[in-house]
Design an enzyme around this catalytic site. Structure first.
Site, PDB file in Angstrom:
ATOM      1  N   LYS A  99       0.286   9.035   3.707  1.00  0.00           N
ATOM      2  CA  LYS A  99       0.062   8.735   2.198  1.00  0.00           C
ATOM      3  C   LYS A  99      -0.710   9.929   1.567  1.00  0.00           C
ATOM      4  O   LYS A  99      -0.290  10.148   0.594  1.00  0.00           O
ATOM      5  CB  LYS A  99      -1.034   7.431   2.234  1.00  0.00           C
ATOM      6  CG  LYS A  99      -0.212   6.193   2.382  1.00  0.00           C
ATOM      7  CD  LYS A  99       0.811   5.822   1.022  1.00  0.00           C
ATOM      8  CE  LYS A  99       1.256   4.443   1.216  1.00  0.00           C
ATOM      9  NZ  LYS A  99       2.082   3.831   0.065  1.00  0.00           N
ATOM     10  N   GLU A 125      -7.442   4.418   0.997  1.00  0.00           N
ATOM     11  CA  GLU A 125      -7.493   4.642   2.310  1.00  0.00           C
ATOM     12  C   GLU A 125      -7.560   6.372   2.298  1.00  0.00           C
ATOM     13  O   GLU A 125      -7.993   6.911   3.499  1.00  0.00           O
ATOM     14  CB  GLU A 125      -6.347   4.328   3.141  1.00  0.00           C
ATOM     15  CG  GLU A 125      -6.348   2.748   3.468  1.00  0.00           C
ATOM     16  CD  GLU A 125      -7.618   2.528   4.632  1.00  0.00           C
ATOM     17  OE1 GLU A 125      -7.431   3.318   5.626  1.00  0.00           O
ATOM     18  OE2 GLU A 125      -8.515   1.610   4.464  1.00  0.00           O
ATOM     19  N   THR A 158      -3.361   5.476  -2.485  1.00  0.00           N
ATOM     20  CA  THR A 158      -4.232   4.354  -1.938  1.00  0.00           C
ATOM     21  C   THR A 158      -5.694   4.864  -1.653  1.00  0.00           C
ATOM     22  O   THR A 158      -5.805   6.024  -1.193  1.00  0.00           O
ATOM     23  CB  THR A 158      -3.951   3.875  -0.251  1.00  0.00           C
ATOM     24  OG1 THR A 158      -4.821   3.100   0.172  1.00  0.00           O
ATOM     25  CG2 THR A 158      -3.332   5.111   0.361  1.00  0.00           C
ATOM     26  N   TYR A 199      -1.846   6.136   8.839  1.00  0.00           N
ATOM     27  CA  TYR A 199      -1.384   5.674   7.609  1.00  0.00           C
ATOM     28  C   TYR A 199      -1.606   6.503   6.443  1.00  0.00           C
ATOM     29  O   TYR A 199      -1.087   6.802   5.574  1.00  0.00           O
ATOM     30  CB  TYR A 199      -1.461   4.102   7.318  1.00  0.00           C
ATOM     31  CG  TYR A 199      -1.677   3.500   5.733  1.00  0.00           C
ATOM     32  CD1 TYR A 199      -0.431   3.072   5.442  1.00  0.00           C
ATOM     33  CD2 TYR A 199      -2.762   3.588   5.024  1.00  0.00           C
ATOM     34  CE1 TYR A 199      -0.222   2.721   3.956  1.00  0.00           C
ATOM     35  CE2 TYR A 199      -2.815   3.017   3.812  1.00  0.00           C
ATOM     36  CZ  TYR A 199      -1.418   2.730   3.352  1.00  0.00           C
ATOM     37  OH  TYR A 199      -1.343   2.250   1.890  1.00  0.00           O
TER      38      TYR A 199
HETATM   39  P1  NAP Z   1       3.426  -5.056   1.495  1.00  0.00           P
HETATM   40  O1  NAP Z   1       3.468  -6.359   0.988  1.00  0.00           O
HETATM   41  O2  NAP Z   1       3.498  -4.271   2.881  1.00  0.00           O
HETATM   42  O3  NAP Z   1       5.157  -4.545   0.962  1.00  0.00           O
HETATM   43  C1  NAP Z   1       5.765  -3.209   1.275  1.00  0.00           C
HETATM   44  C2  NAP Z   1       7.094  -3.326   1.181  1.00  0.00           C
HETATM   45  O4  NAP Z   1       7.721  -1.995   1.543  1.00  0.00           O
HETATM   46  C3  NAP Z   1       7.932  -4.494   2.129  1.00  0.00           C
HETATM   47  O5  NAP Z   1       8.665  -5.144   1.314  1.00  0.00           O
HETATM   48  C4  NAP Z   1       8.803  -3.653   3.161  1.00  0.00           C
HETATM   49  O6  NAP Z   1       9.756  -4.503   3.599  1.00  0.00           O
HETATM   50  C5  NAP Z   1       9.113  -2.459   2.368  1.00  0.00           C
HETATM   51  N1  NAP Z   1       9.461  -1.424   3.296  1.00  0.00           N
HETATM   52  C6  NAP Z   1       8.861  -0.881   4.490  1.00  0.00           C
HETATM   53  N2  NAP Z   1       9.396   0.053   4.999  1.00  0.00           N
HETATM   54  C7  NAP Z   1      10.642   0.388   4.147  1.00  0.00           C
HETATM   55  C8  NAP Z   1      11.673   1.215   4.204  1.00  0.00           C
HETATM   56  N3  NAP Z   1      11.438   2.345   5.192  1.00  0.00           N
HETATM   57  N4  NAP Z   1      12.331   1.175   3.259  1.00  0.00           N
HETATM   58  C9  NAP Z   1      12.306   0.499   2.199  1.00  0.00           C
HETATM   59  N5  NAP Z   1      11.351  -0.722   2.013  1.00  0.00           N
HETATM   60  C10 NAP Z   1      10.620  -0.399   3.242  1.00  0.00           C
HETATM   61  O7  NAP Z   1       2.795  -3.935   0.734  1.00  0.00           O
HETATM   62  P2  NAP Z   1       1.867  -4.308  -0.698  1.00  0.00           P
HETATM   63  O8  NAP Z   1       0.615  -4.696  -0.607  1.00  0.00           O
HETATM   64  O9  NAP Z   1       2.881  -4.822  -1.745  1.00  0.00           O
HETATM   65  O10 NAP Z   1       1.519  -2.849  -1.120  1.00  0.00           O
HETATM   66  C11 NAP Z   1       2.611  -1.957  -1.970  1.00  0.00           C
HETATM   67  C12 NAP Z   1       2.362  -0.513  -1.855  1.00  0.00           C
HETATM   68  O11 NAP Z   1       0.974  -0.134  -2.195  1.00  0.00           O
HETATM   69  C13 NAP Z   1       2.334   0.115  -0.240  1.00  0.00           C
HETATM   70  O12 NAP Z   1       3.057   1.414  -0.643  1.00  0.00           O
HETATM   71  C14 NAP Z   1       1.119  -0.051   0.217  1.00  0.00           C
HETATM   72  O13 NAP Z   1       0.891   1.120   1.108  1.00  0.00           O
HETATM   73  C15 NAP Z   1       0.230   0.505  -1.299  1.00  0.00           C
HETATM   74  N6  NAP Z   1      -1.001   0.073  -1.295  1.00  0.00           N
HETATM   75  C16 NAP Z   1      -1.338  -1.227  -1.294  1.00  0.00           C
HETATM   76  C17 NAP Z   1      -2.564  -1.693  -1.459  1.00  0.00           C
HETATM   77  C18 NAP Z   1      -2.955  -3.084  -1.244  1.00  0.00           C
HETATM   78  O14 NAP Z   1      -4.305  -3.448  -1.285  1.00  0.00           O
HETATM   79  N7  NAP Z   1      -2.116  -4.169  -1.475  1.00  0.00           N
HETATM   80  C19 NAP Z   1      -3.541  -0.782  -1.855  1.00  0.00           C
HETATM   81  C20 NAP Z   1      -3.179   0.637  -2.178  1.00  0.00           C
HETATM   82  C21 NAP Z   1      -2.010   0.851  -1.806  1.00  0.00           C
HETATM   83  P3  NAP Z   1      10.125  -5.531   4.341  1.00  0.00           P
HETATM   84  O15 NAP Z   1       9.629  -6.781   3.567  1.00  0.00           O
HETATM   85  O16 NAP Z   1      11.523  -5.451   4.704  1.00  0.00           O
HETATM   86  O17 NAP Z   1       9.229  -5.094   5.659  1.00  0.00           O
HETATM   87  N1  GDD Z   2      -6.396  -6.906   9.256  1.00  0.00           N
HETATM   88  C1  GDD Z   2      -7.479  -7.176   9.562  1.00  0.00           C
HETATM   89  N2  GDD Z   2      -7.476  -8.150  10.487  1.00  0.00           N
HETATM   90  N3  GDD Z   2      -8.715  -6.280   9.284  1.00  0.00           N
HETATM   91  C2  GDD Z   2      -9.769  -6.887   9.753  1.00  0.00           C
HETATM   92  C3  GDD Z   2      -9.881  -7.829  10.773  1.00  0.00           C
HETATM   93  C4  GDD Z   2      -8.795  -8.599  10.888  1.00  0.00           C
HETATM   94  O1  GDD Z   2      -8.754  -9.551  12.123  1.00  0.00           O
HETATM   95  N4  GDD Z   2     -11.123  -7.760  11.033  1.00  0.00           N
HETATM   96  C5  GDD Z   2     -11.942  -7.172  10.110  1.00  0.00           C
HETATM   97  N5  GDD Z   2     -11.127  -6.305   9.517  1.00  0.00           N
HETATM   98  C6  GDD Z   2     -11.380  -5.232   8.634  1.00  0.00           C
HETATM   99  C7  GDD Z   2     -10.645  -4.099   8.717  1.00  0.00           C
HETATM  100  O2  GDD Z   2     -11.172  -3.324   9.993  1.00  0.00           O
HETATM  101  C8  GDD Z   2     -10.802  -3.166   7.441  1.00  0.00           C
HETATM  102  O3  GDD Z   2     -11.939  -2.670   7.593  1.00  0.00           O
HETATM  103  C9  GDD Z   2     -11.081  -4.326   6.530  1.00  0.00           C
HETATM  104  O4  GDD Z   2     -11.187  -5.617   7.238  1.00  0.00           O
HETATM  105  C10 GDD Z   2      -9.638  -4.643   5.495  1.00  0.00           C
HETATM  106  O5  GDD Z   2      -8.315  -4.474   6.368  1.00  0.00           O
HETATM  107  P1  GDD Z   2      -7.088  -4.838   5.796  1.00  0.00           P
HETATM  108  O6  GDD Z   2      -7.201  -6.277   5.123  1.00  0.00           O
HETATM  109  O7  GDD Z   2      -6.189  -4.875   6.865  1.00  0.00           O
HETATM  110  O8  GDD Z   2      -6.921  -3.997   4.573  1.00  0.00           O
HETATM  111  P2  GDD Z   2      -7.095  -2.264   4.744  1.00  0.00           P
HETATM  112  O9  GDD Z   2      -8.286  -2.044   3.734  1.00  0.00           O
HETATM  113  O10 GDD Z   2      -7.046  -1.840   6.167  1.00  0.00           O
HETATM  114  O11 GDD Z   2      -5.683  -1.866   4.218  1.00  0.00           O
HETATM  115  C11 GDD Z   2      -5.415  -2.385   2.836  1.00  0.00           C
HETATM  116  O12 GDD Z   2      -5.771  -1.718   1.729  1.00  0.00           O
HETATM  117  C12 GDD Z   2      -5.645  -0.168   1.761  1.00  0.00           C
HETATM  118  C13 GDD Z   2      -6.382   0.172   0.286  1.00  0.00           C
HETATM  119  O13 GDD Z   2      -7.503   0.524   0.786  1.00  0.00           O
HETATM  120  C14 GDD Z   2      -3.827  -2.124   2.936  1.00  0.00           C
HETATM  121  O14 GDD Z   2      -3.151  -3.009   2.111  1.00  0.00           O
HETATM  122  C15 GDD Z   2      -3.270  -0.803   2.610  1.00  0.00           C
HETATM  123  O15 GDD Z   2      -1.907  -0.593   2.631  1.00  0.00           O
HETATM  124  C16 GDD Z   2      -4.006  -0.227   1.562  1.00  0.00           C
HETATM  125  O16 GDD Z   2      -3.756   1.361   1.392  1.00  0.00           O
END
Ligand code: NAP
Ligand code: GDD
Length: 344
Positions: free
Chosen positions: A159, A133, A131, A155
């Site tokens: 990671k 992050e 990520t 987190y």
């Molecule tokens: P998400 O919607 O939160 O999906 C994560 C999944 O992991 C959920 O289905 C959750 O299951 C499952 N999970 C949680 N704990 C588990 C465990 N102990 N064993 C097996 N499964 C488990 O996340 P996403 O946005 O699809 O992201 C997918 C991956 O990419 C994550 O690893 C995230 O950290 C990473 N990532 C995401 C982003 C982004 O912007 N979306 C960016 C960079 C990296 P439940 O439904 O049962 O809770």
């Molecule tokens: N969730 C949330 N809720 N975020 C807020 C809010 C709020 O009400 N108000 C402001 N923010 C700001 C957060 O402080 C952060 O700076 C930004 O919006 C994005 O927040 P999120 O959408 O929660 O995503 P993230 O950037 O913290 O994390 C996501 O992206 C990562 C990749 O950069 C997640 O998907 C992580 O799993 C992933 O690794």
């Protein structure tokens, strides 16, 4: 027929990746956690009812449970494993640091160790969901594969362990194991506690008179937001090349939370103006002065990541990958979907 295991298959990315691999002719084993609700809305269509796909196999498992993971991997002996399982909410990781470490760090170890101990080093390829992050308090702008990391949350720290473990198992045991360093990617399937989905959901509800206000945290943080279906495709591409390498995946644009709110309201015909500052800042409807956005310190993080923007030129050069959907278009897709859902 190629076999793939996806952990976290019920999540945003897992559901799109399962569809993508099924379309490519894979047999897909989707690892699901047991929970009190049987309803898994993102993937129900793949294994229930008329639209079900016989090549999709749901399977119970938990990455924190090494026994279950080893039993799945030793039985299936997959060609590819996509480790998407995670406690993926940054804010929540400050409340659940131990659980986040178990899932996001040790969960990765359990999978890699199982590949190794079953002698699958040369036959099973491994994708780790790393990520942006990791860059946290960014050391340069934009961030690429050589930018130093500075994690700012439990987190990101978990990671970071998984990132280096993936590289270590590649170097030590010759496993084709890679990190996709993905910047934020969103879609109508995004969980509604993440900012894009929270904002578009609230904006449409406010427009429809079903909600009064949007309560929000840091308005000034900036993210590089891409479109999830395009990002899962490149996960697969990373496992199809000759040599295992890590890649940054991003759009190269960054926008603030404030812009996200303004653009979303504009798409439903409301022009937001701002007044006040810090915790007292509010967003109001220019037409009637009604306050529609309020800052709430509950949503602030103990340590924030202020700006993320990625340089994915390596992915363009080696994988031939480029994003098509950028910020404005992404928000349009999400707003349109939200309006449809609300009209049902
Ligand atoms: P998400 O919607 O939160 O999906 C994560 C999944 O992991 C959920 O289905 C959750 O299951 C499952 N999970 C949680 N704990 C588990 C465990 N102990 N064993 C097996 N499964 C488990 O996340 P996403 O946005 O699809 O992201 C997918 C991956 O990419 C994550 O690893 C995230 O950290 C990473 N990532 C995401 C982003 C982004 O912007 N979306 C960016 C960079 C990296 P439940 O439904 O049962 O809770
Ligand atoms: N969730 C949330 N809720 N975020 C807020 C809010 C709020 O009400 N108000 C402001 N923010 C700001 C957060 O402080 C952060 O700076 C930004 O919006 C994005 O927040 P999120 O959408 O929660 O995503 P993230 O950037 O913290 O994390 C996501 O992206 C990562 C990749 O950069 C997640 O998907 C992580 O799993 C992933 O690794």
């Amino acid at each position: 027929m190629k076999k793939a295991i996806i952990t976290g298959v019920a999540g945003q990315d897992g559901s799109y990746l399962a569809e993508f691999l099924l379309n490519k002719g894979y047999l897909v084993f989707g690892v699901l956690r047991r929970s009190s609700l049987e309803f898994k809305s993102r993937i129900d269509h793949l294994y229930k009812g008329e639209s079900k796909n016989v090549n999709f196999k749901p399977i119970y498992g938990d990455v924190t449970d090494a026994l279950s993971i080893n039993s799945i991997i030793s039985k299936i002996k997959p060609d590819e494993i996509y480790n998407l399982a995670a406690q993926s909410h940054v804010r929540v990781s400050f409340d659940l640091p131990g659980y986040t470490a178990q899932t996001d760090a040790i969960g990765t170890l359990n999978i890699l160790e199982s590949i190794k101990s079953n002698g699958l080093n040369k036959t099973t390829r491994f994708y780790q969901a790393s990520t942006s992050e990791l860059y946290g308090k960014v050391q340069e702008i934009p961030q690429n594969e050589n930018t130093p990391f500075y994690p700012r949350s439990p987190y990101a720290a978990a990671k970071l362990y998984a990132y280096w473990l993936t590289i270590n198992y590649r170097e030590a045991y010759g496993i084709f194991a890679v990190n996709g360093i993905l910047f934020n990617h969103e879609s109508p399937r995004r969980g509604n506690s993440f900012i894009t989905k929270k904002v578009v959901e609230s904006v449409v509800r406010i427009k429809k008179g079903k909600q009064d206000k949007l309560k929000i945290g840091n308005l000034d943080s900036r993210r590089d937001w891409g479109y999830a279906p395009e990002f899962v495709e490149v996960m697969w591409k990373m496992l199809q090349v000759d040599y295992p390498e890590d890649f940054v995946i991003a759009t190269g644009e960054h926008h603030s939370v404030r812009e996200l709110i303004q653009v979303s309201f504009r798409l439903v015909g409301i022009e937001i103006h701002w007044k006040g500052s810090g915790i007292n800042e509010v967003g109001f409807d220019k037409k009637n002065d009604r306050i529609l956005v309020e800052v709430d310190k509950y949503y602030f993080r103990p340590t924030e990541v202020d700006l993320l923007v990625g340089d994915s030129s390596k992915a363009k050069n080696i994988l031939g990958w480029e994003p098509n959907t950028k910020f404005q278009n992404l928000i349009e897709i999400m707003i349109e979907d939200e309006i449809k859902k609300n009209n049902k």
